[in-house]
Write an enzyme that holds these catalytic residues in place. Structure first.
Site, mmCIF file in Angstrom:
data_model
loop_
_atom_site.group_PDB
_atom_site.id
_atom_site.type_symbol
_atom_site.label_atom_id
_atom_site.label_comp_id
_atom_site.label_asym_id
_atom_site.label_seq_id
_atom_site.Cartn_x
_atom_site.Cartn_y
_atom_site.Cartn_z
ATOM 1 N N HIS A 413 51.500 65.811 55.540
ATOM 2 C CA HIS A 413 51.226 65.091 56.928
ATOM 3 C C HIS A 413 51.588 65.897 58.254
ATOM 4 O O HIS A 413 51.381 65.666 59.205
ATOM 5 C CB HIS A 413 51.960 63.827 56.787
ATOM 6 N N ASP A 417 46.122 65.257 59.209
ATOM 7 C CA ASP A 417 46.308 63.873 59.660
ATOM 8 C C ASP A 417 45.467 63.027 58.984
ATOM 9 O O ASP A 417 44.563 63.523 58.191
ATOM 10 C CB ASP A 417 45.483 63.604 61.314
#
Length: 441
Positions: A413, A417
């Protein structure tokens, strides 16, 4: 006769220490020149250590699981001639190895097989309750359970313990008539008689089991544990799961295998998934990357060096298919078979076990419904393939049978995204559900 000490060689790549995985010889063995005497493991691969001379093994320099510094003494041989060690001039090989270990590492090399009788509170119900007495029958005399302090282990020989296990008797509740309360064979018979039970074995699948086994985590298993721990510690994972209709893909695969299977080899579903991933990466290059979080640099790659998570007898390995973007399904299948067999046999080269830019993990028919694969650090994405199942699906007003499969994927992450991950997997899904697009330029 002389003494020849074989020292841990410099394997290169700046490696300062290696892990001793396995001895190929034992004290007293005759060793020939160039015969492999030990296997050691670096951060990347297992390496065989040959003997440069012929001789007789005098002493081994350590136990599997120990870390050995480059240049430390590995093994001593008795050889014809003077050798390279003067009598009494050097420390024994074991002392040289011990100096390279931390106290925790020394503790890790101990393997114990224990048979432990667990302590029970005094209020614990008896494991062998009395059979119900008949009308007017006098219940048999019951010997009260011996008073042992919590944690005290009943004293008994291995033969007595084995017979007690076969009879379904828990030694914690048996009086011992021997010295210091030692339980004898006769005590087992007295116990059975006091319980009014025949002397017959409990069914094997219903016997109570006690004991434990401690296994040192060494070799590849230790490397896997370290790598998984590092990946979960450093990477904030998030997973995305999508269902894919592979009915048309399975039909195409069957036709291709029927026509070309004899000449080109049979295709599994994995080459098609790999091709779909390669094509999707053209639109999502941020997935085909490695993140050096120490330097804060993300490196995106134009070639796709595809890691394939592979289960071996020693544990999980990830051989690499280099330039997967240039492979058709048959080439991919052949290369996959080759590197997977090399990994399982322990013959994979270092280059075949490093440098992947994105990984596919598949458990085949054991793939379950959903998985949460761990990213192969320092990559930023891993694609998990679950098993194919047939289920009824609505198509308009009709209910039809379709072949469905989930893709369970994880992403870093910090780099990827959620929206990009979802769009990437949807692109892979579209390619698999319309498999003709896999072959369109």
């Amino acid at each position: 006769m002389g003494i020849y000490a074989i020292k841990m060689p410099d394997i290169g790549e700046g490696i300062a220490e290696v892990e001793l995985v396995e001895w190929r010889v034992k004290p007293g063995d005759e060793v020939k020149e160039d015969q492999v005497v030990a296997d050691v493991m670096t951060d990347k691969a297992t390496v065989e250590i040959p003997s440069p001379v012929a001789g007789k093994v005098m002493e081994l320099g350590g136990q599997p699981g120990q870390l050995m510094a480059v240049g430390s003494e590995l093994i001593r041989l008795e050889v014809a001639g003077e050798g390279n060690v003067k009598a009494g001039a050097a420390k024994p090989a074991k002392a040289a190895v011990a100096s390279t270990l931390s106290p925790d590492q020394k503790d890790d090399i101990t393997v114990e097989n224990k048979s432990v009788e667990p302590a029970r509170p005094a209020s614990h119900p008896h494991p062998n309750p009395l059979p119900p007495a008949g009308e007017g029958a006098k219940p048999p005399a019951v010997t009260p359970a011996p008073r042992r302090a919590p944690g005290d282990k009943p004293i008994a020989s291995p033969a007595v313990r084995r017979r007690a296990w076969e009879l379904g008797i828990e030694l914690q509740y048996v009086h011992g008539s021997g010295p210091a309360g030692r339980i004898e064979h006769g005590d087992l018979e007295v116990y059975l008689a006091s319980r009014g039970q025949p002397q017959q074995a409990t069914p094997a699948r219903m016997r109570q089991k006690d004991g434990e086994e401690q296994l040192p985590m060494i070799g590849l298993r230790r490397k896997i544990a370290q790598k998984m721990q590092e990946a979960k510690r450093r990477i904030p994972h998030f997973s995305y799961v999508e269902e894919v209709d592979v009915t048309e893909l399975e039909a195409l695969r069957a036709k291709l295998n029927a026509k070309f299977g004899a000449s080109r080899g049979k295709l599994t579903v994995l080459p098609f998934i790999a091709r779909a991933v390669v094509l999707a990466l053209e639109d999502f290059p941020q997935m085909n990357a490695r993140f050096d979080d120490d330097a804060g640099v993300v490196t995106r790659y134009q070639p796709v060096h595809l890691g394939i998570a592979t289960q071996t007898d020693s544990g999980l390995m990830v051989p690499v298919l280099r330039h997967a973007e240039a492979m058709d399904p048959w080439t991919f299948a052949k290369e996959l078979t080759r590197v997977a067999e090399a990994a399982r046999s322990g013959k994979a080269s270092r280059d075949e076990l490093q440098g992947s830019t994105i990984t596919i993990s598949s458990l085949g028919p054991l793939g379950g419904i959903v998985t949460t694969p761990v990213i192969n650090h320092p990559e930023v994405a891993i694609i998990g393939v679950n098993r194919i199942v047939e289920r009824p699906v609505f198509q308009g007003d009709a209910v039809v049978k379709r072949a469905l499969m989930n893709l369970s994927s994880s992403f870093d992450h910090r780099v990827v995204d959620g929206m990009d991950a979802a769009q990437f997997i949807q692109t892979v899904r579209a390619l698999l559900e319309t498999p003709a697009m896999l072959f369109v330029e």
